[in-house]
Design an enzyme around this catalytic site. Structure first.
Site, short mmCIF file in Angstrom:
data_model
loop_
_atom_site.label_atom_id
_atom_site.label_comp_id
_atom_site.label_asym_id
_atom_site.label_seq_id
_atom_site.Cartn_x
_atom_site.Cartn_y
_atom_site.Cartn_z
N GLY A 1 0.85 -1.18 0.04
CA GLY A 1 -0.15 0.04 -0.15
C GLY A 1 0.62 1.20 -0.13
O GLY A 1 1.89 1.25 0.17
N GLY B 1 2.24 5.28 0.99
CA GLY B 1 2.32 6.27 1.88
C GLY B 1 3.07 6.00 3.28
O GLY B 1 3.74 4.96 3.38
N CYS C 1 5.72 -4.99 1.80
CA CYS C 1 5.72 -3.55 1.67
C CYS C 1 5.00 -2.86 2.84
O CYS C 1 5.59 -2.78 3.76
CB CYS C 1 4.97 -3.16 0.23
N LEU C 2 3.97 -2.04 2.62
CA LEU C 2 3.16 -1.50 3.63
C LEU C 2 2.79 -2.73 4.72
O LEU C 2 3.00 -2.26 5.89
CB LEU C 2 1.92 -0.73 3.27
N GLN D 1 5.84 -3.07 6.89
CA GLN D 1 6.20 -1.72 7.71
C GLN D 1 5.02 -1.82 9.04
O GLN D 1 5.55 -1.53 9.93
CB GLN D 1 5.83 -0.62 7.02
N ASN E 1 9.29 -0.02 -4.85
CA ASN E 1 8.71 1.22 -4.88
C ASN E 1 8.31 1.68 -3.56
O ASN E 1 6.97 1.55 -3.25
CB ASN E 1 7.50 1.29 -5.85
N GLY F 1 9.01 4.59 -0.17
CA GLY F 1 9.83 5.85 0.48
C GLY F 1 10.33 5.70 1.89
O GLY F 1 10.87 6.56 2.33
N PHE F 2 9.70 4.76 2.79
CA PHE F 2 9.71 4.41 4.03
C PHE F 2 10.46 3.08 4.39
O PHE F 2 10.38 2.32 3.70
CB PHE F 2 8.17 4.48 4.61
N HIS G 1 8.62 -6.26 -3.67
CA HIS G 1 7.74 -7.06 -4.35
C HIS G 1 7.87 -8.30 -4.83
O HIS G 1 8.15 -8.22 -5.98
CB HIS G 1 7.00 -5.82 -5.15
N GLU H 1 5.97 -10.37 -5.94
CA GLU H 1 4.95 -10.67 -6.89
C GLU H 1 5.06 -10.06 -8.25
O GLU H 1 4.14 -10.20 -9.15
CB GLU H 1 3.39 -10.27 -6.18
#
Length: 211
Positions: free
Chosen positions: A78, A80, A105-106, A109, A147, A149-150, A189, A191
């Site tokens: 996801g 942000g 990814c998100l 996190q 992809n 930024g955190f 990622h 996938e």
């Protein structure tokens, strides 16, 4: 998504249980997938590997997920800042140790925050399909698609969480696992449909945990 759905015949079918997905074929495992901005190819791969997949909204409570009695829980990608998403971390924390968890990814996190670690904004985000990542468990280097930024801060991982993957460009954390609970995650990622496919094995690790 704002409503739960089953992933059937490569399409979302609204529903509140696994019946449709299990009846469709000989699925071995039931997976609840949290949708934080999920890529459909993540659901396709889970389906191809023998999972009946039930997708739920990002704010679904841990109690509602456990009531479905899944074999495993998937935390999707996801956008942000993970620290800006309210309510999710608390639910993920309640799920730890209850069922096998795999995050991307998100989702990775969110899992880090649930462990008690922190996240930070990278000086340079990781973008593109040629990011080198080393699997510290096998010693192999993967070319990955990224992809974001955190990043989860490896400096304050709890003692029972170990770093499993490292970015070879900047040394940042790219994967981790809990040493007591069946939970692991990666920042990149695996996938990614056009390729590279170096990290597709991570879905098999999830199946092994459920088995």
């Amino acid at each position: 998504t704002k409503v739960p759905y089953n992933w059937v015949n490569n399409a979302p079918v609204p529903g509140a249980d696994f019946d449709t997905g299990l009846a469709e074929d000989t699925a071995k495992y039931k997976v609840v997938a949290y949708d934080f901005g999920v890529k459909y190819n993540q659901l396709r791969i889970l389906k191809e590997k023998g999972c009946a997949v039930h997708v739920v909204p990002a704010t679904t409570s841990a109690e509602d997920v456990l009531a479905l009695n899944p074999d495993g829980i998937f935390l999707s990608n996801g956008p942000g800042d993970p620290a800006g998403v309210e309510g999710v971390v608390e639910n993920v924390r309640k799920l730890l140790g209850k069922k096998p968890i795999f995050g991307i990814c998100l989702g990775h996190q969110m899992l880090g925050l649930a462990y008690g670690a922190s996240t930070y904004k990278l000086k340079f985000g990781h973008r593109g399909a040629n990011q080198p990542v080393k699997d510290l468990l096998t010693g192999k280097v993967e070319i990955t698609s990224q992809n974001h930024g955190f990043c989860v801060d490896q400096e304050n991982l709890p003692d029972k969480v170990e770093m499993t993957h490292v970015n070879l460009n900047d040394g940042s954390l790219e994967g981790m696992r809990h040493t007591e609970f069946p939970a692991f995650s990666v920042q990149y990622h695996p996938e990614h449909a056009p390729g590279p496919h170096d990290a597709i094995y991570l879905f098999d690790r999830f199946l092994e945990l459920m088995a």
